[in-house]
Motif scaffolding. Structure first.
Motif, PDB file in Angstrom:
ATOM      1  N   ARG A  27       0.681  -1.408   0.280  1.00 30.43           N
ATOM      2  CA  ARG A  27       0.413  -0.033   0.225  1.00 30.43           C
ATOM      3  C   ARG A  27       0.618   1.941  -0.029  1.00 30.43           C
ATOM      4  O   ARG A  27       1.523   1.643   1.159  1.00 30.43           O
ATOM      5  N   ALA A  60      -2.389   5.888  -2.000  1.00 29.66           N
ATOM      6  CA  ALA A  60      -3.242   5.297  -2.028  1.00 29.66           C
ATOM      7  C   ALA A  60      -3.553   4.870  -3.151  1.00 29.66           C
ATOM      8  O   ALA A  60      -4.882   4.537  -4.065  1.00 29.66           O
ATOM      9  N   ASP A 111      -5.304  11.032   7.143  1.00 20.04           N
ATOM     10  CA  ASP A 111      -5.834  10.889   6.801  1.00 20.04           C
ATOM     11  C   ASP A 111      -4.278  11.611   6.478  1.00 20.04           C
ATOM     12  O   ASP A 111      -3.505  11.700   7.380  1.00 20.04           O
ATOM     13  N   GLN A 146      -6.710   8.701   3.842  1.00 16.94           N
ATOM     14  CA  GLN A 146      -6.590   7.271   3.364  1.00 16.94           C
ATOM     15  C   GLN A 146      -7.178   5.927   3.826  1.00 16.94           C
ATOM     16  O   GLN A 146      -6.665   4.898   3.899  1.00 16.94           O
ATOM     17  N   GLU A 156      -8.422   2.527  -1.277  1.00 15.09           N
ATOM     18  CA  GLU A 156      -6.979   2.678  -2.103  1.00 15.09           C
ATOM     19  C   GLU A 156      -7.134   2.342  -3.523  1.00 15.09           C
ATOM     20  O   GLU A 156      -8.693   1.449  -3.835  1.00 15.09           O
ATOM     21  N   THR A 164      -8.945   1.057   3.111  1.00 17.64           N
ATOM     22  CA  THR A 164      -7.722   0.018   3.330  1.00 17.64           C
ATOM     23  C   THR A 164      -8.249  -0.032   4.686  1.00 17.64           C
ATOM     24  O   THR A 164      -8.741   0.478   5.744  1.00 17.64           O
TER      25      THR A 164
END
Ligand code: MTE
Length: 298
Positions: A116, A120, A253, A259, A262, A276
């Motif tokens: 990850r 994002a 975030d 965040q 994604e 996420t």
């Protein structure tokens, strides 16, 4: 290694109770099965790896430029052999080791991890490599060793981004010792059973699957055990946006974007966004951060 993952087991073959893809390959050529870590919800999901094409054509490796296609275009000239890694600081066995000596006798495992990026987007990558802990244990971490610092090679002659000074190179990263010693933390030498492509961080790079991708430093030439929290490249550039820990956390975030979800790289039928997950789904690391405010220590 003379095998291709695609001709062998697929993630569908992994029994659901098992951690995640856990086939081990032994250097001697024998093949065995072994689980590592504890079962964790997301990590136990069927992970379908991205294609080698995805993994090696959409990259961040600023030494070769800032565009996602630049590393694939420009990294071919990087000299990756011979390659030596300096192991120094608070260790019993400091030295300059060839990558072959560093890995000699260790099992090269294959592990499929979710990856990850802080930007994002995400992928699923079938890495080959060793646990960083094995290397650190060989080096002999001394009592005062609280952190591990990593440094990427500087080859201005092959690295257009270094010549242009797009970042303050060499790229540096760091982990707390318990993070570095965690069995999920790898030094990767390959993907899909092939040696790492230069743009992926050949010949050896870090992989820390519960942290944002920028912690996973590429083309490592130095590993230093220290008693001080090491400086890290993105934190030096913008400490407000990029913390030392950088654990994947949908509740904290980035100052400029969410965040919470994604974009999965890979196009086609399965192109989508997904939620996420805390620690990127690797719940077994939660105990490392017990009692810490993860908003403050982002
Ligand atoms: N390592 C070095 N030396 N230079 C970099 O620019 N980029 C980081 C990390 N490691 C980077 C690096 C970032 S931001 C990410 S998301 C990952 O590498 C990308 O890894 P990948 O290209 O293999 O997906």
């Amino acid at each position: 290694m003379a095998y291709r993952w695609t001709n062998d087991l697929s993630p569908k073959d992994v029994t659901p109770q098992e951690v995640f893809f856990n086939r081990r390959k032994f250097m001697a050529g024998a093949v065995g099965l072994g689980a590592i870590g504890a079962a964790s919800g997301a990590a136990a999901q069927d992970l379908v790896p991205n294609s080698l094409e995805d993994i090696t054509s959409y990259n961040n490796f600023y030494e070769f430029g800032t565009g996602k296609g630049d590393p694939a275009k420009n990294a071919g000239a990087m000299i990756t052999s011979p390659w030596s890694i300096k192991v120094d600081g608070l260790v019993d066995n400091p030295g300059e080791y060839s990558v072959e000596d560093l890995l000699a006798g260790l099992d090269i495992e294959e592990r499929i991890y979710r990856f990850r990026c802080v930007e994002a987007w995400s992928m699923v990558v079938p890495w080959n490599g060793v646990e960083l802990a094995d290397i650190l244990n060989r080096a002999g971490v001394q009592a005062g060793g609280k952190y591990v610092a990593f440094e990427t090679v500087m080859q201005p002659e092959t690295m257009v981004g270094v010549r242009r000074g797009v970042l303050d190179f060499p790229y540096v990263e760091g982990l707390r010792m318990d993070e570095a010693m965690h069995p999920l933390t790898m030094l990767a030498t390959g993907i899909y059973g092939e040696p790492l492509a230069n743009q992926s961080g050949a010949p050896i790079r870090l992989v820390v699957p519960w942290k944002y991708g920028f912690k996973s430093i590429k083309s490592i030439v130095r590993i230093t055990v220290t008693d001080q929290e090491p400086a890290t490249t993105w934190n030096k550039i913008n400490a407000r946006e990029y913390g030392f820990y950088s654990n994947v956390n949908p509740e904290v975030d980035h100052p400029r974007w969410s965040q919470g979800s994604e974009r999965m790289i890979g196009g086609g039928l399965f192109a989508s966004r997904q939620d996420t997950l805390m620690f990127n789904g690797y719940d077994e690391v939660a105990s490392l951060y017990e009692g810490m405010d993860l908003r403050e220590n982002f």
